[in-house]
Design a protein around this motif. Structure first.
Motif, PDB file in Angstrom:
ATOM      1  N   THR A  28      64.931   1.105  45.394  1.00  0.00           N
ATOM      2  CA  THR A  28      63.615   1.379  44.826  1.00  0.00           C
ATOM      3  C   THR A  28      62.583   1.147  45.930  1.00  0.00           C
ATOM      4  N   PRO A  29      61.414   1.756  45.834  1.00  0.00           N
ATOM      5  CA  PRO A  29      60.391   1.517  46.856  1.00  0.00           C
ATOM      6  C   PRO A  29      60.052   0.032  46.998  1.00  0.00           C
ATOM      7  N   GLU A  30      60.048  -0.697  45.894  1.00  0.00           N
ATOM      8  CA  GLU A  30      59.723  -2.127  45.941  1.00  0.00           C
ATOM      9  C   GLU A  30      60.802  -2.914  46.677  1.00  0.00           C
ATOM     10  N   GLN A  31      62.057  -2.600  46.411  1.00  0.00           N
ATOM     11  CA  GLN A  31      63.155  -3.281  47.099  1.00  0.00           C
ATOM     12  C   GLN A  31      63.132  -2.957  48.586  1.00  0.00           C
ATOM     13  N   ARG A  32      62.950  -1.693  48.899  1.00  0.00           N
ATOM     14  CA  ARG A  32      62.910  -1.264  50.299  1.00  0.00           C
ATOM     15  C   ARG A  32      61.768  -1.966  51.029  1.00  0.00           C
ATOM     16  N   GLN A  33      60.622  -2.077  50.387  1.00  0.00           N
ATOM     17  CA  GLN A  33      59.455  -2.701  51.022  1.00  0.00           C
ATOM     18  C   GLN A  33      59.751  -4.148  51.429  1.00  0.00           C
ATOM     19  N   VAL A  34      60.279  -4.951  50.501  1.00  0.00           N
ATOM     20  CA  VAL A  34      60.496  -6.366  50.834  1.00  0.00           C
ATOM     21  C   VAL A  34      61.608  -6.543  51.853  1.00  0.00           C
ATOM     22  N   ILE A  35      62.649  -5.718  51.781  1.00  0.00           N
ATOM     23  CA  ILE A  35      63.741  -5.820  52.754  1.00  0.00           C
ATOM     24  C   ILE A  35      63.259  -5.422  54.138  1.00  0.00           C
ATOM     25  N   GLU A  36      62.481  -4.353  54.226  1.00  0.00           N
ATOM     26  CA  GLU A  36      61.944  -3.950  55.532  1.00  0.00           C
ATOM     27  C   GLU A  36      61.007  -5.007  56.099  1.00  0.00           C
ATOM     28  N   MET A  37      60.187  -5.597  55.254  1.00  0.00           N
ATOM     29  CA  MET A  37      59.260  -6.628  55.731  1.00  0.00           C
ATOM     30  C   MET A  37      60.022  -7.850  56.241  1.00  0.00           C
ATOM     31  N   ALA A  38      61.110  -8.191  55.563  1.00  0.00           N
ATOM     32  CA  ALA A  38      61.887  -9.364  55.967  1.00  0.00           C
ATOM     33  C   ALA A  38      62.698  -9.091  57.238  1.00  0.00           C
ATOM     34  N   TYR A  39      63.412  -7.979  57.257  1.00  0.00           N
ATOM     35  CA  TYR A  39      64.348  -7.736  58.350  1.00  0.00           C
ATOM     36  C   TYR A  39      63.742  -7.038  59.559  1.00  0.00           C
ATOM     37  N   PHE A  40      62.722  -6.227  59.354  1.00  0.00           N
ATOM     38  CA  PHE A  40      62.134  -5.519  60.494  1.00  0.00           C
ATOM     39  C   PHE A  40      60.854  -6.172  60.990  1.00  0.00           C
ATOM     40  N   ALA A  41      60.096  -6.779  60.080  1.00  0.00           N
ATOM     41  CA  ALA A  41      58.863  -7.447  60.487  1.00  0.00           C
ATOM     42  C   ALA A  41      59.072  -8.947  60.662  1.00  0.00           C
ATOM     43  N   GLY A  42      60.217  -9.466  60.205  1.00  0.00           N
ATOM     44  CA  GLY A  42      60.531 -10.877  60.386  1.00  0.00           C
ATOM     45  C   GLY A  42      59.729 -11.830  59.510  1.00  0.00           C
ATOM     46  N   LEU A  43      59.233 -11.329  58.388  1.00  0.00           N
ATOM     47  CA  LEU A  43      58.430 -12.175  57.504  1.00  0.00           C
ATOM     48  C   LEU A  43      59.321 -12.967  56.555  1.00  0.00           C
ATOM     49  N   SER A  44      58.850 -14.154  56.206  1.00  0.00           N
ATOM     50  CA  SER A  44      59.554 -14.966  55.217  1.00  0.00           C
ATOM     51  C   SER A  44      59.229 -14.417  53.822  1.00  0.00           C
TER      52      SER A  44
END
Length: 78
Positions: A28-44
């Motif tokens: 889902t767009p919401e799932q993709r958003q948080v995973i990308e932010m965590a794994y690609f942007a390195g955010l907690s």
């Protein structure tokens, strides 16, 4: 000259990358958003919650469901 083994390793890497990219697009767009932010942007997860103005529990649930879905989509193909 490129060694055959090196070429095979690169080819398998591209195949795996394609499988993962395809699976990520099925989230889902919401799932993709948080995973990308965590794994690609390195955010907690806390930082993600703050940035998207969502409760921490919501971010954790989206992450857990998204990673579970990715695992189900990717594992059978690798």
């Amino acid at each position: 000259m490129v060694d055959v083994a090196q070429r095979d390793v690169r080819l398998r890497g591209r195949e795996r990358g394609g499988i993962v990219r395809s699976a990520v697009m099925q989230l889902t767009p919401e799932q993709r958003q948080v995973i990308e932010m965590a794994y690609f942007a390195g955010l907690s997860q806390s930082q993600i919650a703050e940035k998207i103005d969502a409760p921490l529990g919501t971010v954790k649930a989206r992450m857990r469901r998204g990673l579970g879905k990715l695992r189900g989509l990717v594992e059978p193909k690798l």
